[in-house]
Design a protein around this motif. Structure first.
Motif, PDB file in Angstrom:
ATOM      1  N   GLU A   1       6.997   9.910  -3.112  1.00 57.93           N
ATOM      2  CA  GLU A   1       7.781  11.093  -2.816  1.00 57.93           C
ATOM      3  C   GLU A   1       8.938  11.133  -3.797  1.00 57.93           C
ATOM      4  O   GLU A   1       9.825  10.277  -3.771  1.00 57.93           O
ATOM      5  CB  GLU A   1       8.293  11.068  -1.379  1.00 57.93           C
ATOM      6  N   SER A   2       8.891  12.100  -4.701  1.00 61.27           N
ATOM      7  CA  SER A   2       9.874  12.187  -5.791  1.00 61.27           C
ATOM      8  C   SER A   2       9.838  10.885  -6.583  1.00 61.27           C
ATOM      9  O   SER A   2       8.800  10.469  -7.057  1.00 61.27           O
ATOM     10  CB  SER A   2      11.272  12.476  -5.226  1.00 61.27           C
ATOM     11  N   ASP A   3      10.977  10.186  -6.660  1.00 63.45           N
ATOM     12  CA  ASP A   3      11.012   8.928  -7.409  1.00 63.45           C
ATOM     13  C   ASP A   3      10.898   7.714  -6.488  1.00 63.45           C
ATOM     14  O   ASP A   3      11.113   6.583  -6.910  1.00 63.45           O
ATOM     15  CB  ASP A   3      12.298   8.833  -8.240  1.00 63.45           C
ATOM     16  N   GLN A   4      10.555   7.949  -5.217  1.00 57.24           N
ATOM     17  CA  GLN A   4      10.438   6.856  -4.256  1.00 57.24           C
ATOM     18  C   GLN A   4       8.968   6.519  -4.009  1.00 57.24           C
ATOM     19  O   GLN A   4       8.097   7.386  -4.050  1.00 57.24           O
ATOM     20  CB  GLN A   4      11.112   7.235  -2.936  1.00 57.24           C
ATOM     21  N   GLN A   5       8.728   5.224  -3.777  1.00 55.23           N
ATOM     22  CA  GLN A   5       7.371   4.745  -3.514  1.00 55.23           C
ATOM     23  C   GLN A   5       7.364   3.978  -2.194  1.00 55.23           C
ATOM     24  O   GLN A   5       8.309   3.268  -1.868  1.00 55.23           O
ATOM     25  CB  GLN A   5       6.900   3.834  -4.647  1.00 55.23           C
ATOM     26  N   PHE A   6       6.275   4.123  -1.432  1.00 54.55           N
ATOM     27  CA  PHE A   6       6.138   3.458  -0.145  1.00 54.55           C
ATOM     28  C   PHE A   6       4.739   2.868  -0.033  1.00 54.55           C
ATOM     29  O   PHE A   6       3.786   3.414  -0.595  1.00 54.55           O
ATOM     30  CB  PHE A   6       6.337   4.449   1.014  1.00 54.55           C
ATOM     31  N   ILE A   7       4.627   1.743   0.690  1.00 51.42           N
ATOM     32  CA  ILE A   7       3.300   1.253   1.049  1.00 51.42           C
ATOM     33  C   ILE A   7       3.276   1.004   2.550  1.00 51.42           C
ATOM     34  O   ILE A   7       4.293   0.653   3.152  1.00 51.42           O
ATOM     35  CB  ILE A   7       2.889  -0.024   0.280  1.00 51.42           C
ATOM     36  N   THR A   8       2.111   1.228   3.145  1.00 55.21           N
ATOM     37  CA  THR A   8       1.930   0.954   4.566  1.00 55.21           C
ATOM     38  C   THR A   8       0.812  -0.066   4.727  1.00 55.21           C
ATOM     39  O   THR A   8      -0.049  -0.190   3.861  1.00 55.21           O
ATOM     40  CB  THR A   8       1.572   2.232   5.343  1.00 55.21           C
ATOM     41  N   ARG A   9       0.829  -0.773   5.846  1.00 58.45           N
ATOM     42  CA  ARG A   9      -0.129  -1.848   6.087  1.00 58.45           C
ATOM     43  C   ARG A   9      -0.875  -1.607   7.388  1.00 58.45           C
ATOM     44  O   ARG A   9      -0.269  -1.248   8.391  1.00 58.45           O
ATOM     45  CB  ARG A   9       0.620  -3.178   6.159  1.00 58.45           C
ATOM     46  N   SER A  10      -2.186  -1.831   7.365  1.00 62.80           N
ATOM     47  CA  SER A  10      -2.997  -1.721   8.581  1.00 62.80           C
ATOM     48  C   SER A  10      -3.986  -2.878   8.625  1.00 62.80           C
ATOM     49  O   SER A  10      -4.607  -3.201   7.608  1.00 62.80           O
ATOM     50  CB  SER A  10      -3.765  -0.396   8.614  1.00 62.80           C
ATOM     51  N   TRP A  11      -4.138  -3.481   9.811  1.00 59.91           N
ATOM     52  CA  TRP A  11      -5.103  -4.564  10.002  1.00 59.91           C
ATOM     53  C   TRP A  11      -6.393  -3.991  10.574  1.00 59.91           C
ATOM     54  O   TRP A  11      -6.380  -3.058  11.372  1.00 59.91           O
ATOM     55  CB  TRP A  11      -4.553  -5.599  10.978  1.00 59.91           C
ATOM     56  N   LEU A  12      -7.511  -4.576  10.186  1.00 56.97           N
ATOM     57  CA  LEU A  12      -8.790  -4.200  10.777  1.00 56.97           C
ATOM     58  C   LEU A  12      -8.898  -4.757  12.193  1.00 56.97           C
ATOM     59  O   LEU A  12      -9.267  -4.061  13.132  1.00 56.97           O
ATOM     60  CB  LEU A  12      -9.957  -4.721   9.920  1.00 56.97           C
ATOM     61  N   LEU A  13      -8.569  -6.046  12.359  1.00 54.85           N
ATOM     62  CA  LEU A  13      -8.639  -6.720  13.650  1.00 54.85           C
ATOM     63  C   LEU A  13      -7.246  -7.165  14.070  1.00 54.85           C
ATOM     64  O   LEU A  13      -6.371  -7.389  13.233  1.00 54.85           O
ATOM     65  CB  LEU A  13      -9.566  -7.945  13.577  1.00 54.85           C
TER      66      LEU A  13
END
Length: 286
Positions: free
Chosen positions: A172-184
């Motif tokens: 978003e604009s000059d910002q970066q994000f990461i999200t995390r999800s587990w399968l189990l």
């Protein structure tokens, strides 16, 4: 199925932040090396690209506070069969790693002792026994259905302690994000990892006897220790801190690394800084 994650920016207006595939698993690996807590707060990185005895390389090998090992394998555009089979192969090698081998791998990768890093990370001494069990983590920027099916099959039918985690990358604009999800659910995988444990035949500790390593060399001399009746440690927070576990009346078995056991003693005073220690030498206190 893993939970789908969406992000919306909420200011004067509501705007969905767009998802884009992370540039590569290599970039993801760099992010994890920089801060492994993104994957889990309870992990200390032992090393990346750890070579097995079969000439293959584990992307990342980590240890948790219980002393159990975690194999972290990035998908890196490989097919699901390749990445899962490779990770299981690594696990067959990892399960036989000895205490000393784990210390050596860490020292080679980090140029320092695991004991000190472990104490710094967990504020606790390194467990007497390492690698009681292990877990496998498949990490990717996106999780495909084939990988999901294979992991579910191994976990549900054979109690293999394996899980998958995927990261979504947002800009978003000059910002970066990461999200995390587990399968189990990681807690379920933790329970399955207990099935890999080998029952220890070691006798229960009597909480009275301790092994003390005495580095006879540049900073301390075994001849002096025998003459004046002391053991010492230092040149690192962990080494000094562990002496505080000794209590008056405890029995110690002193060992010089690479030489063997050299003496048995009984603690008559609690540990203190060297500047506060007084010895009686020829009738004089010094």
């Amino acid at each position: 199925m893993p939970i789908e994650v969406g992000i919306w920016k909420v200011n004067d207006e509501i705007k969905k932040v767009t998802f884009s595939p992370i540039e590569s698993e290599r970039k993801l690996e760099k992010i994890l090396v920089k801060d492994l807590s993104i994957l889990s707060d309870d992990l200390l990185l032992i090393g990346r690209q750890v070579q097995t005895d079969y000439g293959k390389f584990i992307d990342m090998l980590a240890i948790d506070e219980e002393g159990n090992l975690h194999i972290i394998e990035l998908k890196k555009n490989r097919t699901p069969r390749e990445v899962v089979a490779q990770a299981v192969d690594y696990a067959s090698w990892v399960q036989n790693l000895s205490y000393d081998r784990i210390l050596k791998i860490y020292e080679e990768k980090n140029h320092g002792p695991l004991e000190e890093a472990f104490a710094e990370k967990f504020d606790n001494a390194l467990p007497e026994k390492l690698n009681d069990s292990h877990q496998i983590m498949i990490v990717s920027s996106q999780l495909d259905s084939e990988t999901e099916r294979i992991i579910n099959y191994l976990s549900n039918n054979f109690d293999v302690p394996i899980n998958a985690v995927f990261f979504r990358y947002f800009e978003e604009s000059d910002q970066q994000f990461i999200t995390r999800s587990w399968l189990l659910d990681p807690n379920i995988v933790e329970e399955k990892s207990s099935n890999t444990k080998v029952e220890s035949k070691k006798e229960n500790w009597n909480k009275q006897d301790f092994v003390v390593n005495f580095e006879d060399g540049k900073y301390r001399n075994w001849g002096d220790a025998v003459r004046y009746g002391f053991v010492s440690a230092g040149n690192g927070r962990w080494y000094s801190k562990t002496l505080n576990q000794l209590f008056v009346g405890a029995r110690i078995f002193c060992m010089i690394p690479k030489s063997g056991y050299v003496g048995i003693g009984k603690v008559i005073e609690a540990a203190k800084p060297i500047k506060d220690v007084v010895f009686s030498i020829d009738g004089q206190e010094k």
